[in-house]
Every structure is written in C-alpha cells, then in structure tokens.
Design an enzyme around this catalytic site. Structure first.
Site, PDB file in Angstrom:
ATOM      1  N   GLY A   1     -90.752  41.251  39.508  1.00 53.82           N
ATOM      2  CA  GLY A   1     -90.074  41.915  38.356  1.00 53.82           C
ATOM      3  C   GLY A   1     -89.527  43.693  38.319  1.00 53.82           C
ATOM      4  O   GLY A   1     -88.803  43.668  37.985  1.00 53.82           O
TER       5      GLY A   1
ATOM      6  N   SER B   1     -91.310  39.510  25.983  1.00 51.73           N
ATOM      7  CA  SER B   1     -92.641  39.969  25.170  1.00 51.73           C
ATOM      8  C   SER B   1     -91.563  41.604  24.929  1.00 51.73           C
ATOM      9  O   SER B   1     -91.465  42.265  25.742  1.00 51.73           O
ATOM     10  CB  SER B   1     -93.712  40.136  25.170  1.00 51.73           C
ATOM     11  N   THR B   2     -91.781  42.449  23.247  1.00 52.21           N
ATOM     12  CA  THR B   2     -91.097  43.991  23.045  1.00 52.21           C
ATOM     13  C   THR B   2     -91.711  44.193  23.626  1.00 52.21           C
ATOM     14  O   THR B   2     -91.538  45.687  24.728  1.00 52.21           O
ATOM     15  CB  THR B   2     -91.700  44.153  21.499  1.00 52.21           C
TER      16      THR B   2
ATOM     17  N   GLU C   1     -83.735  40.671  25.490  1.00 45.90           N
ATOM     18  CA  GLU C   1     -83.653  39.626  24.338  1.00 45.90           C
ATOM     19  C   GLU C   1     -85.402  39.016  24.563  1.00 45.90           C
ATOM     20  O   GLU C   1     -86.279  38.903  25.308  1.00 45.90           O
ATOM     21  CB  GLU C   1     -83.191  38.131  24.472  1.00 45.90           C
TER      22      GLU C   1
ATOM     23  N   GLY D   1     -82.475  27.401  16.212  1.00 47.22           N
ATOM     24  CA  GLY D   1     -81.932  26.381  16.631  1.00 47.22           C
ATOM     25  C   GLY D   1     -80.381  26.715  16.485  1.00 47.22           C
ATOM     26  O   GLY D   1     -79.433  25.933  15.947  1.00 47.22           O
TER      27      GLY D   1
END
Length: 533
Positions: free
Chosen positions: A252, A269-270, A290, A483
C-alpha cells in the site's frame, strides 16, 4: 465505497496464520466447500497476477467470520513482485491504450458476462470470507456486472466538446486521454463491487490497473482476477492490464509513493486515507478517496412511518453495520420519537441472525474479532457518556464474530461517541425540534458521505437538496442512506475524501484533459485581439 477495522486495507499489517497449523483444517479442503474449486481456489493460492501467477511474500490465511475457521491461504506479493508488476502493467498499457475505446468496451462486456456465469458461487465466497449475507454477496457481484454494462455504453460516449473559437480559421477542442496506470486499493466490506466501479471505468478509458484488495478478503481478490484474466487471455490482451498484488502495509505504501502510479483510488478509513493522500500529494500525484461516513436519517413529524421503519432497519443493520453508507445517526422529531423507537425495537427483535450463506438469514457477523472489540468499546462509551441501550449491546453467544444490532437513545447530538464512526451496527437515536437545527446537526460531523430525510413537505425537500441543506455527496429523500445505484456518482465531501466513482461523469477522474487549438488558416491571429507585430 470505514472505521479502524478497515484501516488494515492499505497500510496496517494483518494477522498471518501458520500454514502448518491450519493445513488439515482448511475449509477449502472439506467436501462441504468443494464449490470453492469452481473459482480456481486451492489450499494455497498465488496472490500476484501480472500476466502470470506468482508471489514471493508472506503467506496469509483468511478466516470465515461466521465461525473463525480458516478458509485457505494466499501467498502475498513482495516489493520485488510489486516492482515487476508495475513494469509489466506499464508495458501492457502501451498495447491497451491503442485499442479503440469501443473495442475495450467489448472486452469489459465479456468480463461482465463471465461474472454473470459465476455470480452465485462468487457471491457465496463473499459471504464466506467477508461475512455479509448471501443475497448481499450476490448483489455485490451484480453491481460489478451492472458497472460493466454501463461502461460498455460509456466506451462510445466519452470525449470532450468542440468549442467555438474567437479566432477565424481556428478550431478549439477538448481532448481526453487515459491517465495511464491506475492503482486500486479496496476495503474488506465491498471486496468485489468497489474494484468493479474503478476497474471497469478505468479500462474503457484506456488505463491499466493494479489492484490491492484487503488482506482479509484475499481469496475474493484472487477469484475475481482469475475470471478477468481468462477474458483477457481469450482476447489476446496482456493480462497485466488487470494486475493484482495482494499484500499489506508495504505494498500500500509503495503504491502511494510510486510516481508511476498515475491515479491511486483508495477506499478505507479516514485515518489511513489521510496518510495515503499526503503521500500521493507529496509527489503531486492524483488520488481518488472514498473514506468514512457518519450518515444520518432525519425523520420529520409528517413522515410515512411505513417507509421509515424498514428504511432505518436496512440502513443500520444491513451488512451488520459495515457499509460506508450505514445509517449511524437517526434524528427523530420529538413528537414521534417514542413511537418510532418502540417500532424499531420491535423490528430489531425480528431480525433473523444466522450463517450468512443461509438464504433465511438477514444479519451476519462482523468481519473480525477486532471489530467485535470495537463494538464493545463503543457500547461502553455510550454508557459512560449518559446514553441508554434500548436494544442489543452485547455479543451473541455463538461461534463467529456476532454482536447484537444495537439501538442507543438519550445522548445529545454532539456526544463524542455520536461523532465517532464505529464500524458496527450501532444506531444513535436523537431528538430534534425543528428543521434548521437538525440540518445543522446532520452537517456538524467531519464526514460527508450520505444523508436522508423522510418528509412529505415539498418545500423542505428542496431546502434539503439546496445550498443550506445536506453537505453530503449523497442526499436522499424518503429512502435509506445506503443502497446507491451505479448510474450516479458515488462519494462524499469533507473527511469522506471528495472522490467520485461509478456513474455520472466519474469517468473524467480516470482521464486527463487537454484543451487543443488547431489553426487551419494561413493567418496567425492572437486571442483577445492582441497585436504583436
């Protein structure tokens, strides 16, 4: 489409099972799980693909969250594997970028069809390794299929406008080209769909991709890549167009720091997303983030409660509270607060808990033992901060990582725990008096992913959608926070990262834009009427 349990997605190390200890007990070796062989999975699986399979890194054993039994092993990629894969992906891009976009779209269509043929067995693997219920596992694969269909049409539509030039004999056009190499780091909670959103659109735009999935869902990454690799092989396209490097912190970090990575899409995660963003920005790279969500549903006194109860239940309990769009805050007008809480408690009591692959189950386990601990810590903080547990709050006494879906009341809107995204099925129910205050409370958290109101007031609906309404990237009316459909751009504001994936004009993030002026005359007029003679 994330809490601390997702922070392992990119940079933090995962527990590694001992091959000797689990060799004889792997689920993949048991007759009940023989269907895993249909996906090409074995006891030990190579976790690197760049046209050929390999891997020289650590061996990771993935576990089933429903019983904590080992499924199979994956040999992750080393930094040497990563370096080799980047080089092969860059070489593959030279071929892929020359293929016309509609032809690239045809290959993506075939990927969608190949996923259709494996949709149930791949959905079963999502249930087994991630822990979400079977219908959601299949639905996640369907989401990838839908994005492939969407990308096929998009492959004949992407492009820029021809603009009017102020100079005679000149044409002004906008040209869009692929960025080149797209790195995709995905989270455990949507181990298929998020890769699909990114890769299908990136591919029709003319990019090569390198994927690093969550280590705890490595088998899903391998199985999906095997399906894609077969399609590429059948079309005589270099497999490195869709490369895979399973790995942990080292991979990563390498992706984030690598100047050859023209775009890095990160879902997680933030906390970890901020680390990724800083590393990418340090090299003036491009990132698509995201990250977390602390999503709210607001219910006004005129709301249709026949819509509210099932919506809140699905948004808060679906995927055991492990969606980035999970409803974590439920604001109820004071006049209906007690009634709605009573109805919710009754609905929660009817939620069917069980093995996620059982078609009768509505609610499965959390993904890891660490997530269970986070849940219990959050419940303890609720009590310390003056809240009451109206339903749930405990670990379920059965094998696996099961906790009770939980309803909390009695906390103020700005309680520290309410402003903390806990990646677990905890719903904070809060009272409000008026529209202005509750809109402000919706926006006061650091994240800005999804939000929803329930009302019949047309004026209120448009105020909610307007500049003084929700500050989120997803702003709903009379539906849950979760959704989302693939046709719209998915993403959020503030600490959610600002990225957009999937539909609308999200394709532009995977391309670079050039403004081109072409002089087809014999004169050389300058813009703005400037004379330079």
């Amino acid at each position: 489409m994330l809490g601390l349990c997702r922070s392992a997605v990119a940079l933090l190390p995962l527990r590694v099972g001992s091959p000797a200890a689990v060799m004889s007990t792997l689920l993949v070796s048991q007759p009940r799980y023989a269907w895993l062989r249909e996906l090409g999975l074995q006891e030990e699986n190579p976790g690197v693909y760049n046209g050929s399979w390999g891997g020289r890194g650590q061996i990771v054993t993935t576990f089933c969250p429903a019983n904590n039994e080992p499924i199979a092993r994956v040999r992750q990629g080393s930094l040497e594997d990563y370096e080799e894969t980047v080089k092969k992906a860059k070489e593959a891009w030279n071929i892929w970028a020359d293929i016309p976009a509609p032809k690239r779209g045809e290959i993506v269509r075939q990927i969608g069809d190949a996923l259709r043929q494996k949709i149930k067995v791949l959905g079963s693997l999502v249930s087994l390794e991630m822990g979400k219920i079977f219908v959601e596992g299949v639905g996640e694969v369907q989401e990838y299929v839908d994005v492939c269909d969407y990308a096929v049409g998009l492959s004949r539509m992407i492009g820029g406008p021809i603009l009017p030039s102020e100079r005679p004999g000149h044409a002004l056009i906008e040209q869009w080209n692929p960025v080149g190499l797209v790195g995709i780091i995905t989270a455990f909670n949507f181990p298929v769909a998020v890769y699909g959103w990114n890769s299908a659109i990136a591919m029709i735009c003319g990019n090569a991709c390198i994927w690093k999935g969550a280590p705890t869902t490595s088998l899903i990454s391998v199985a999906v890549t095997k399906i894609i690799a077969k399609v590429l092989e059948d079309n005589k396209v270099p497999g490195a167009v869709c490369s895979l490097v399973c790995g942990g912190a080292d991979i990563g970090t390498a992706m984030a720091k690598d100047e050859r990575m023209d775009l890095l899409s990160f879902t997680g995660s933030t906390k970890v997303g901020k680390q990724v963003a800083l590393m990418v920005q340090e090299r003036f790279g491009r990132s698509l983030l995201e990250l977390g969500g602390n999503n709210a549903i607001i219910v006004f006194e005129d709301a249709d409660l026949n819509l509210v109860i099932p919506s809140a239940l699905f948004a808060a309990v679906g995927t055991a509270g492990q969606r980035c769009t999970t409803a974590r805050r439920l604001f109820l007008h004071e006049s209906i607060h007690d009634e709605v809480v009573a109805k919710l408690v009754k609905a929660y009591a009817q939620v069917r808990v069980g093995d996620p692959w059982d078609s009768n189950t509505l609610y499965g386990p959390l993904h890891t033992k660490e997530a269970v601990k986070m849940f219990l810590d959050a419940v303890e903080q609720v009590k310390q901060q003056g809240g009451s547990v109206a339903y749930g709050g405990k670990v379920i006494n059965r094998p696996g990582n099961y906790v009770e879906p939980t309803i909390v009341t009695g906390l103020p809107h700005n309680a520290p725990i309410v402003h903390t995204e806990t990646f677990a099925p905890i719903l904070y129910v809060l009272k409000f008096k008026g529209e202005e205050e509750v809109f402000a409370w919706n926006n006061e958290v650091k994240q800005g992913l999804s939000s929803s109101i329930f009302t019949k007031d047309l004026g209120r609906i448009f105020r909610w959608l307007g500049p003084k309404g929700s500050d989120c990237g997803i702003v709903n009316v009379n539906i849950p926070t979760s959704g989302a459909e693939i046709g719209g751009a998915f993403g959020g504001e503030k600490h959610t990262g600002g990225g957009r994936e999937s539909g609308s004009d999200s394709w532009k993030l995977y391309m670079k834009r050039s403004t081109c002026t072409i002089n087809y005359s014999k004169d050389l007029p300058l813009a703005q009427g400037i004379k330079f003679q």
